[in-house]
Design an enzyme around this catalytic site. Structure first.
Site, PDB file in Angstrom:
ATOM      1  N   ASP A  40      67.946  36.679  35.253  1.00 37.48           N
ATOM      2  CA  ASP A  40      69.157  36.113  36.612  1.00 37.48           C
ATOM      3  C   ASP A  40      69.843  36.580  35.866  1.00 37.48           C
ATOM      4  OD1 ASP A  40      71.690  35.446  38.077  1.00 37.48           O
ATOM      5  OD2 ASP A  40      70.847  33.156  38.170  1.00 37.48           O
ATOM      6  N   LYS A  92      80.863  38.821  40.031  1.00 30.55           N
ATOM      7  CA  LYS A  92      81.479  38.732  38.770  1.00 30.55           C
ATOM      8  C   LYS A  92      82.016  40.226  38.022  1.00 30.55           C
ATOM      9  CE  LYS A  92      78.676  33.987  38.839  1.00 30.55           C
ATOM     10  NZ  LYS A  92      79.432  33.183  38.982  1.00 30.55           N
ATOM     11  N   TRP A 151      72.136  26.921  36.054  1.00 31.90           N
ATOM     12  CA  TRP A 151      71.357  28.074  37.187  1.00 31.90           C
ATOM     13  C   TRP A 151      69.877  27.370  36.935  1.00 31.90           C
ATOM     14  CZ3 TRP A 151      73.421  29.246  41.083  1.00 31.90           C
ATOM     15  CH2 TRP A 151      74.949  29.264  41.575  1.00 31.90           C
TER      16      TRP A 151
END
Lengths: 360, 360
Positions: B172, B196, B102
């Site tokens: 993030d 999530k 990511w």
């Protein structure tokens, strides 16, 4: 209260059958042990949901394999930038038709990325009509021509598809997608925010002719690049899975209702009833030229604005909700999308007649 | 089947209580006669839902009035462009820490808009550890420093908040937001895709210090301009209303569970149990350095990859779903977010122990 008739312009009423199915499947989608919103977007289950929704949409709208169908995040407002970023290519600019507030928003955003030529404006008629195409100042070298087939706020709707020759035609069908048959092959790109005729907000369906892909400018954010989204089946990142699922339920419901042909007949009947009543009753008025009256959004005024509050209060009490007009227009607006039943229009007309008789 | 234990990395399991409430309110939100997804985003009802959600999020996460909280459409991937477009300002570039897949995606997108200086990379440890900050090659004139506190795929998590002096810290938190207490005042901007620990996909929560607003580059699409979104209370266009509502239900549920303090204790216990078992049992292995092991995503391998299929099949039969590791890593991954109950971790450990005994 029990289920009301919801005339909201968007987010808008959804078919009761769809909401019931979503309720039924909320905790456990077909024995999967999960809600759809808990599924991996790459799972067999969700891929089936997504592919079925795309197939049903293609069937309903009549979209050929020459086009990609994208389920993107955001709404029409994000497409206002996405379109010029992807379609201007090496051209200097694009043509836009201005028929009201949503046209203007599209024009303002596109002007930030290229030279916008406004080929015609409804301003001359105070946006109560669609300018005849013979008067348009189009350019043969425009990257595309953009128009707004139905203006959600003004309630004015095109009664024709513009002829643009080799210039790709681009249209914001947010408030009229799937409301009647449409010849998609006339278009380079059509798009529609979901929250009127498709499903919940936060999803926008884009139908783009494949030969228009691959021209995005360098500055285009990857998540706005149609080619990337198309190459990845709208799953370059995690898509709005639950909204996609609900859209699929709406498409399945539409098929049980006779598809866009069935909707076209129903919507014409609903709109005709309401406009006929407004025209018949001196107490109400709609300013739009008859041939351009929207089948989806019906603005109307009362003979006396001072009665607006009483009208809305009485409507609320009868379960006729969200009839207040847009703040920029005033008066009332009845949005009568696919999922607003004919019985809702009948109930509205009954109420309007009673109100006019008592207070008019 | 009945409700399974869903170890999916995202979209991920949601609290059963939240899904039940959503089911209950699906056709008629608190006597309104409408589903939340049918409400105007400007209605009193939805504004109350939206404001309550923001207030609860601020309470839970400890966000002061120095920060704007934005409920934007899209996910972390769209923020990868939005951040440099808004925060680079007149600076040439920004610092990024690379701790896995990511991080790399964020770096690739930011590199399209400015000069990215990778201050440290986990590549030396094959991304099994977080580089010590004393080794970082930071720049005092960076527009900001970006890092990924928890790598969802690699399962490696920062055990410290970087010190960056006057350089705004950007992070993030998609896969670890609200999973334990966090000092938000250390950050310039944090963001988290919802799918999530917050709600359904298609929504991203952005917390941005107000003094960082107003620096968007000219090329920034309006819908990506933090200042515009902040000035309009995340309603410049129609937001993802139903996702926002569900996020609000999750926030209310978190409050009943002791907030982020309660979650931190629970998540530490869940993670410790699972890692302790993996370390104890020769049949399983996790490669991450102990101090950097993720509390949210626990990748593990079996002693013999040929048994992966049998392991997954047996897990499925027991209602332990989505344990397959990411295709780029292989093996297994158990994502144990806030809503994955401790009983699910216990059931997983039981199954893993049995499987190792029978097949190991």
């Amino acid at each position: 209260m029990s289920r009301a008739y919801n005339f909201c312009a968007g987010p808008a009423t959804l078919p009761e059958a769809v909401l019931k199915q979503a309720r039924e499947e909320m905790l456990d989608w077909r024995g999967s042990g999960m809600s759809v919103m808990e599924m991996s977007h790459r799972s067999d289950e969700f891929v089936e949901i997504a592919e079925t929704a795309e197939r049903d949409f293609r069937d309903l709208a009549g979209v050929s394999d020459d086009y990609a169908v994208l389920f993107m995040q955001g709404g029409a407002s994000s497409q206002f930038a996405t379109i010029p970023l992807n379609l201007l290519g090496e051209k200097a600019g694009a043509d836009y038709v201005n028929t009201g507030i949503w046209s203007k928003k599209a024009i303002a955003e596109a002007s930030r990325y290229g030279e916008v030529n406004v080929v015609a404006s409804g301003a001359d008629s105070n946006f109560t009509s669609i300018p005849d195409q013979s008067t348009w100042n189009t350019r043969a070298d425009a990257a595309y021509l953009h128009y707004t087939p139905n203006e959600t706020i003004g309630g004015v709707e095109f009664d024709f598809i513009p002829e643009t020759g080799d210039v790709p035609l681009v249209a914001d069908f947010s408030s009229s997608i799937l409301s009647r048959p449409l010849d998609v092959s006339r278009f380079g790109l059509i798009y529609a925010g979901a929250q009127k005729n498709i499903g919940p907000s936060g999803l926008v369906v884009v139908v783009v002719r494949k030969d228009l892909l691959g021209k995005a400018r360098d500055i285009t954010p990857t998540m706005m690049n149609y080619q990337v989204i198309a190459d990845n089946g709208s799953m370059y990142n995690t898509p709005a899975t639950y909204s996609w699922y609900l859209a699929g339920l709406v498409f399945q419901w539409l098929k049980t209702q006779g598809g866009v042909e069935g909707m076209g007949q129903l919507n014409e009947r609903k709109a005709r009833k309401l406009y006929d009543f407004i025209d018949r009753c001196d107490f109400y008025a709609n300013p739009i030229e008859a041939r351009c009256r929207s089948w989806m959004n019906v603005p109307f005024t009362l003979a006396d604005d001072a009665l607006n509050g009483a009208f809305l209060k009485g409507a609320d009490e009868r379960g006729l909700l969200n009839l207040k007009g847009h703040r920029s227009v005033g008066g009332m607006r009845a949005s009568i999308y696919n999922a607003l039943p004919e019985a809702g229009v009948d109930a509205l007309i009954d109420y309007m007649a009673n109100f006019a008789e008592e207070r008019g």
